[in-house]
Design a protein around this motif. Structure first.
Motif, PDB file in Angstrom:
ATOM      1  N   ASP A  89       6.459   4.649 -16.800  1.00 13.74           N
ATOM      2  CA  ASP A  89       6.725   6.068 -17.068  1.00 13.74           C
ATOM      3  C   ASP A  89       7.277   6.806 -15.850  1.00 13.74           C
ATOM      4  O   ASP A  89       7.621   7.996 -15.950  1.00 13.74           O
ATOM      5  N   VAL A  90       7.331   6.144 -14.707  1.00 11.66           N
ATOM      6  CA  VAL A  90       7.861   6.781 -13.502  1.00 11.66           C
ATOM      7  C   VAL A  90       9.361   6.499 -13.406  1.00 11.66           C
ATOM      8  O   VAL A  90       9.790   5.346 -13.345  1.00 11.66           O
ATOM      9  N   SER A  91      10.141   7.553 -13.414  1.00 15.95           N
ATOM     10  CA  SER A  91      11.587   7.424 -13.262  1.00 15.95           C
ATOM     11  C   SER A  91      11.931   7.210 -11.795  1.00 15.95           C
ATOM     12  O   SER A  91      11.582   8.032 -10.944  1.00 15.95           O
ATOM     13  N   VAL A  92      12.602   6.101 -11.487  1.00 16.95           N
ATOM     14  CA  VAL A  92      12.869   5.712 -10.108  1.00 16.95           C
ATOM     15  C   VAL A  92      14.352   5.862  -9.784  1.00 16.95           C
ATOM     16  O   VAL A  92      15.218   5.423 -10.542  1.00 16.95           O
ATOM     17  N   SER A 112       0.822  -1.210   0.000  1.00 15.83           N
ATOM     18  CA  SER A 112       0.000   0.000   0.000  1.00 15.83           C
ATOM     19  C   SER A 112       0.855   1.258   0.000  1.00 15.83           C
ATOM     20  O   SER A 112       0.481   2.268  -0.610  1.00 15.83           O
ATOM     21  N   VAL A 113       2.012   1.216   0.660  1.00 20.46           N
ATOM     22  CA  VAL A 113       2.904   2.375   0.695  1.00 20.46           C
ATOM     23  C   VAL A 113       3.499   2.626  -0.686  1.00 20.46           C
ATOM     24  O   VAL A 113       3.503   3.759  -1.190  1.00 20.46           O
ATOM     25  N   LEU A 114       4.007   1.565  -1.318  1.00 20.25           N
ATOM     26  CA  LEU A 114       4.608   1.718  -2.637  1.00 20.25           C
ATOM     27  C   LEU A 114       3.560   2.078  -3.689  1.00 20.25           C
ATOM     28  O   LEU A 114       3.834   2.891  -4.577  1.00 20.25           O
ATOM     29  N   LEU A 115       2.366   1.507  -3.589  1.00 23.21           N
ATOM     30  CA  LEU A 115       1.315   1.845  -4.549  1.00 23.21           C
ATOM     31  C   LEU A 115       0.971   3.323  -4.458  1.00 23.21           C
ATOM     32  O   LEU A 115       0.851   4.011  -5.477  1.00 23.21           O
ATOM     33  N   PHE A 116       0.806   3.829  -3.244  1.00 24.14           N
ATOM     34  CA  PHE A 116       0.486   5.247  -3.073  1.00 24.14           C
ATOM     35  C   PHE A 116       1.587   6.107  -3.675  1.00 24.14           C
ATOM     36  O   PHE A 116       1.320   7.089  -4.376  1.00 24.14           O
ATOM     37  N   ALA A 117       2.844   5.760  -3.405  1.00 26.72           N
ATOM     38  CA  ALA A 117       3.973   6.574  -3.869  1.00 26.72           C
ATOM     39  C   ALA A 117       4.089   6.549  -5.394  1.00 26.72           C
ATOM     40  O   ALA A 117       4.283   7.592  -6.028  1.00 26.72           O
ATOM     41  N   PHE A 118       3.979   5.375  -6.001  1.00 24.63           N
ATOM     42  CA  PHE A 118       4.079   5.284  -7.462  1.00 24.63           C
ATOM     43  C   PHE A 118       2.917   6.021  -8.135  1.00 24.63           C
ATOM     44  O   PHE A 118       3.112   6.722  -9.132  1.00 24.63           O
ATOM     45  N   GLU A 119       1.702   5.871  -7.595  1.00 24.80           N
ATOM     46  CA  GLU A 119       0.563   6.575  -8.183  1.00 24.80           C
ATOM     47  C   GLU A 119       0.707   8.084  -8.042  1.00 24.80           C
ATOM     48  O   GLU A 119       0.366   8.833  -8.967  1.00 24.80           O
ATOM     49  N   ALA A 120       1.211   8.532  -6.887  1.00 23.41           N
ATOM     50  CA  ALA A 120       1.407   9.968  -6.684  1.00 23.41           C
ATOM     51  C   ALA A 120       2.412  10.522  -7.678  1.00 23.41           C
ATOM     52  O   ALA A 120       2.221  11.603  -8.253  1.00 23.41           O
ATOM     53  N   ALA A 121       3.506   9.800  -7.903  1.00 26.39           N
ATOM     54  CA  ALA A 121       4.518  10.249  -8.864  1.00 26.39           C
ATOM     55  C   ALA A 121       3.954  10.236 -10.278  1.00 26.39           C
ATOM     56  O   ALA A 121       4.181  11.174 -11.061  1.00 26.39           O
ATOM     57  N   ALA A 122       3.199   9.197 -10.624  1.00 28.25           N
ATOM     58  CA  ALA A 122       2.641   9.096 -11.974  1.00 28.25           C
ATOM     59  C   ALA A 122       1.664  10.232 -12.247  1.00 28.25           C
ATOM     60  O   ALA A 122       1.672  10.815 -13.342  1.00 28.25           O
ATOM     61  N   ARG A 123       0.824  10.565 -11.282  1.00 27.58           N
ATOM     62  CA  ARG A 123      -0.144  11.651 -11.484  1.00 27.58           C
ATOM     63  C   ARG A 123       0.552  12.978 -11.721  1.00 27.58           C
ATOM     64  O   ARG A 123       0.058  13.837 -12.452  1.00 27.58           O
ATOM     65  N   ARG A 124       1.674  13.160 -11.064  1.00 21.42           N
ATOM     66  CA  ARG A 124       2.380  14.442 -11.134  1.00 21.42           C
ATOM     67  C   ARG A 124       3.399  14.497 -12.258  1.00 21.42           C
ATOM     68  O   ARG A 124       3.996  15.550 -12.490  1.00 21.42           O
ATOM     69  N   ALA A 139       6.183  13.099 -12.076  1.00 19.35           N
ATOM     70  CA  ALA A 139       7.396  13.338 -11.286  1.00 19.35           C
ATOM     71  C   ALA A 139       8.220  12.058 -11.159  1.00 19.35           C
ATOM     72  O   ALA A 139       7.716  10.952 -11.375  1.00 19.35           O
ATOM     73  N   GLY A 140       9.473  12.225 -10.795  1.00 19.29           N
ATOM     74  CA  GLY A 140      10.295  11.078 -10.465  1.00 19.29           C
ATOM     75  C   GLY A 140       9.975  10.580  -9.066  1.00 19.29           C
ATOM     76  O   GLY A 140       9.378  11.301  -8.258  1.00 19.29           O
ATOM     77  N   LEU A 141      10.368   9.348  -8.792  1.00 19.24           N
ATOM     78  CA  LEU A 141      10.165   8.759  -7.469  1.00 19.24           C
ATOM     79  C   LEU A 141      11.516   8.365  -6.895  1.00 19.24           C
ATOM     80  O   LEU A 141      12.263   7.602  -7.497  1.00 19.24           O
ATOM     81  N   ARG A 142      11.817   8.925  -5.732  1.00 16.27           N
ATOM     82  CA  ARG A 142      13.061   8.581  -5.040  1.00 16.27           C
ATOM     83  C   ARG A 142      12.716   7.644  -3.884  1.00 16.27           C
ATOM     84  O   ARG A 142      11.965   7.998  -2.984  1.00 16.27           O
ATOM     85  N   VAL A 143      13.269   6.436  -3.919  1.00 16.21           N
ATOM     86  CA  VAL A 143      12.964   5.409  -2.925  1.00 16.21           C
ATOM     87  C   VAL A 143      14.141   5.293  -1.971  1.00 16.21           C
ATOM     88  O   VAL A 143      15.257   4.971  -2.389  1.00 16.21           O
ATOM     89  N   VAL A 144      13.877   5.565  -0.704  1.00 19.14           N
ATOM     90  CA  VAL A 144      14.941   5.593   0.298  1.00 19.14           C
ATOM     91  C   VAL A 144      14.772   4.416   1.253  1.00 19.14           C
ATOM     92  O   VAL A 144      13.696   4.220   1.822  1.00 19.14           O
ATOM     93  N   HIS A 145      15.835   3.641   1.380  1.00 16.29           N
ATOM     94  CA  HIS A 145      15.852   2.542   2.349  1.00 16.29           C
ATOM     95  C   HIS A 145      17.044   2.721   3.267  1.00 16.29           C
ATOM     96  O   HIS A 145      18.182   2.866   2.825  1.00 16.29           O
ATOM     97  N   SER A 146      16.775   2.736   4.563  1.00 14.20           N
ATOM     98  CA  SER A 146      17.841   2.868   5.550  1.00 14.20           C
ATOM     99  C   SER A 146      18.017   1.542   6.272  1.00 14.20           C
ATOM    100  O   SER A 146      17.044   0.887   6.641  1.00 14.20           O
ATOM    101  N   TRP A 147      19.276   1.140   6.484  1.00  8.02           N
ATOM    102  CA  TRP A 147      19.519  -0.134   7.145  1.00  8.02           C
ATOM    103  C   TRP A 147      20.768  -0.050   8.018  1.00  8.02           C
ATOM    104  O   TRP A 147      21.586   0.859   7.888  1.00  8.02           O
ATOM    105  N   ASP A 148      20.883  -1.014   8.906  1.00  5.41           N
ATOM    106  CA  ASP A 148      22.004  -1.048   9.846  1.00  5.41           C
ATOM    107  C   ASP A 148      22.763  -2.354   9.652  1.00  5.41           C
ATOM    108  O   ASP A 148      22.293  -3.420  10.044  1.00  5.41           O
ATOM    109  N   PRO A 149      23.950  -2.331   9.038  1.00  3.91           N
ATOM    110  CA  PRO A 149      24.711  -3.557   8.797  1.00  3.91           C
ATOM    111  C   PRO A 149      25.018  -4.327  10.072  1.00  3.91           C
ATOM    112  O   PRO A 149      25.086  -5.549  10.062  1.00  3.91           O
TER     113      PRO A 149
END
Length: 296
Positions: A234-237, A169-181, A183-193
């Motif tokens: 069409d969404v640049s990621v 649901s999070v990714l769907l909202f983000a991709f749809e928001a970018a597609a409507r606009r 706009a590009g979509l920047r996907v940020v993942h933070s992790w701790d090795p």
């Protein structure tokens, strides 16, 4: 929710709610959905200030709603709009009204020129309890009452992703928001090795920040995003994997963004539903509008 589900905005006449109404009108037009302006009011005034309950007299709130509705219709002749008042405790009334909405939009006072949202008790309760996406818009956002963005054009949408517990649901909202606009979509993942590579804890170099920056998570972010990119060609990621606190990286990545999207997992505490540390951190420091997407 159907794409035609209304965009609902809590409105009380304050500058932050005027800005939120303009943002919501723009979003409704992009979705091809109706806009619903709602003023939640309590018959017995409370001793504290709330986000969506300023004029307690129903005639006053009716005038506010009518004036805002007229302004938005004048600015957006094709916008389908309804305005109504709902009685009751404001957070509960707004959540009930949003039961059939595609999203709920709230305004917030800014903490400062470069720092996030100042939420009252209503805003905090709505974000923690909502079963629909909640978008928070700062009063000092670069939007006018018509929802026109006077900042940079074609700015990215930024979304935070948890590879341990990814949610569609999070990714769907983000991709749809970018597609409507467009706009590009920047996907940020933070992790701790040090957490993910438990077998390496204590070995030479693992605690060295320079070494940490060269390591990669077990599940590449690209694997998670590949089916979404196929669905939204069409969404640049742009993928961004970072080490450290997720909230601070998301805030940094979104400073020039049009929208920041984060998930909110269901959390229950003795004092009621709560938001997690990443959502709280983002709301405390974020500059653009923030969409909080609830998920299990």
């Amino acid at each position: 929710m159907s794409p035609m589900s209304p965009v609902l905005v809590g409105f009380d006449g304050r500058p932050e709610s005027v800005t939120a109404a303009g943002w919501a009108a723009r979003e409704a037009l992009m979705r091809g959905a109706p806009l619903r302006l709602v003023h939640a009011w309590e018959q017995s005034p409370q001793p504290y200030a709330t986000l969506a309950a300023v004029p307690q007299h129903p005639n006053g709130s009716a005038r506010l709603l009518a004036d805002m509705e007229a302004l938005l219709i004048r600015r957006h002749p094709g916008l389908r709009i309804a305005a109504d008042r709902v009685a009751g405790e404001p957070a509960t009334a707004l959540l009930t009204a949003a039961a059939d909405a595609g999203m709920l939009v709230l305004g917030s006072r800014g903490l400062g020129r470069a720092a996030g949202f100042l939420l009252g008790s209503v805003g905090r309760s709505v974000v923690a309890r909502a079963q629909r996406p909640v978008v928070l818009v700062r009063a000092d956002a670069t939007l006018d009452a018509a929802g026109a963005d006077h900042g940079a054009s074609a700015r990215d949408v930024v979304v935070g992703v948890d590879l341990d517990q990814p949610d569609d649901s999070v990714l769907l909202f983000a991709f749809e928001a970018a597609a409507r606009r467009g706009a590009g979509l920047r996907v940020v993942h933070s992790w701790d090795p040090a957490v993910e590579n438990t077998s390496a804890v204590g070995l030479p170099g693992v605690d060295d920040p320079a070494e940490r920056r060269t390591m990669t998570p077990r599940q590449p972010l690209a694997d998670l995003l590949r089916p979404w990119q196929d669905k939204f060609p069409d969404v640049s990621v742009t993928e961004q994997t970072v080490v450290g606190q997720a909230a601070s990286h998301l805030v940094d990545a979104s400073r020039d963004a049009e929208l920041l999207v984060v998930g909110r997992a269901s959390r229950h505490a003795p004092i009621g539903p709560q938001t997690g540390p990443v959502t709280r951190g983002v709301l405390h420091h974020a500059v653009p509008p923030v969409a909080v997407i609830p998920h299990d």
